[in-house]
Design a protein around this motif. Structure first.
Motif, short mmCIF file in Angstrom:
data_model
loop_
_atom_site.label_atom_id
_atom_site.label_comp_id
_atom_site.label_asym_id
_atom_site.label_seq_id
_atom_site.Cartn_x
_atom_site.Cartn_y
_atom_site.Cartn_z
N GLY A 121 75.81 81.97 84.44
CA GLY A 121 75.43 81.56 85.78
C GLY A 121 74.97 80.12 85.89
N SER A 122 74.80 79.45 84.74
CA SER A 122 74.52 78.01 84.76
C SER A 122 75.86 77.29 84.84
CB SER A 122 73.76 77.59 83.50
OG SER A 122 72.48 78.19 83.47
N VAL A 123 76.10 76.57 85.93
CA VAL A 123 77.42 76.03 86.25
C VAL A 123 77.52 74.57 85.81
CG1 VAL A 123 79.09 75.62 88.10
CG2 VAL A 123 77.49 77.55 88.25
N HIS A 124 78.57 74.27 85.06
CA HIS A 124 78.84 72.91 84.60
C HIS A 124 79.45 72.14 85.76
CE1 HIS A 124 80.68 70.32 81.10
NE2 HIS A 124 79.76 69.67 81.79
N VAL A 125 78.71 71.19 86.34
CA VAL A 125 79.17 70.52 87.56
C VAL A 125 79.61 69.08 87.34
CG1 VAL A 125 77.80 71.99 89.08
CG2 VAL A 125 76.79 69.87 88.16
#
Length: 278
Positions: A91-95
């Protein structure tokens, strides 16, 4: 910061299940101040060749700009799987990702790796933080990678919404096969289920498997081979995910001594990636 010297690269096969099983316990907080280091790393020729084939690079002894990201990735996951890391890994999104190379790296180089976390900050959609990876040769930093992650939830302001700008005319169109997530996952070690199969991606809210953001960056950079200097920076923002299989349009525009480039859906024009080289 607390420096921790590792004797070998952490096992992703061990770290991923640990991170998933302990993620529900994480409730936010400060980033750990641990710095993981790993010395004397050498590159396996077969692994480099496999990476180059998956990403579209030529088979040469010089490391592509994005390749050292794979070397630091197990150290990154070790940080994010630690009990003092404040957010669930899933759920930690690489943006976004920014890589700077001060000189070329080659197969024969002995590399020292260093990874830490920094810059926890608010974002309209939650919290952001940076994962910083470095490669040193003979004590000199020659390569730096900053990956920005977003943890959604708890934002203090509403996110701004805007229309997507019309991209410039494409210079190439690529068909992205439905197995590229599995193939890149095999070579990178990043076997996040959202990249592997339609069924596993649906468990996390995606209609189909999606391509890795770092694969899209690498594939774009492969289109610049032979046209970039020894030292440069590539900064990209990951936009809408590439749902597999896909047909994507690549564009590049030389501006002010550098380049701007992007990747978009070939049918709708919606952006997948926006980047610049300087």
């Amino acid at each position: 910061m607390i420096m921790v010297e590792l004797s070998s690269a952490p096992s992703l096969a061990v770290l991923y299940p640990k991170a998933v099983l302990t993620g529900f316990r994480r409730r936010g907080g400060e980033l750990p101040d641990t710095v993981y280091t790993l010395s004397g790393v050498t590159v396996d020729r077969k692994h480099l060749a496999a990476y180059n084939r998956v990403c579209g690079f030529r088979l040469v002894d010089e490391l592509p700009l994005t390749y050292p990201h794979l070397l630091t990735y197990p150290l990154q996951i070790k940080l994010m799987a630690g009990r003092d890391f404040p957010f669930p890994l899933v759920g930690s999104v690489h943006v976004a990702n920014r890589i700077t190379r001060h000189r070329p790296l080659h197969l024969g180089d002995r590399l020292d790796l260093r990874v830490h976390l920094e810059n926890l900050r608010d974002h309209p959609r939650g919290r952001q933080f940076d994962m910083v990876g470095e490669v040193l040769v003979d004590g000199e930093v020659v390569w730096t990678d900053v990956s920005t992650y977003l943890r959604r939830g708890g934002g203090t302001t509403k996110a701004e919404r805007g229309e997507h700008a019309e991209p410039p005319p494409s210079t190439a169109t690529w068909r992205v096969p439905d197995d590229i997530g599995r193939r890149y996952g095999e070579v990178s070690g990043d076997r996040n289920p959202i990249h592997l199969y339609r069924l596993t991606a649906r468990m996390f809210g995606f209609p189909r498997a999606i391509a890795h953001g770092m694969w899209t960056k690498a594939r774009c950079l492969a289109a610049f081979e032979g046209r970039l200097p020894d030292a440069y920076t590539v900064d990209v923002a990951f936009k809408l995910p590439v749902l597999l299989p896909a047909k994507v349009a690549f564009w590049a525009d030389e501006r002010g001594g550098g380049w701007e480039f992007g990747l978009s859906d070939a049918r709708t024009g919606k952006p997948h990636l926006a980047g610049e080289i300087f």
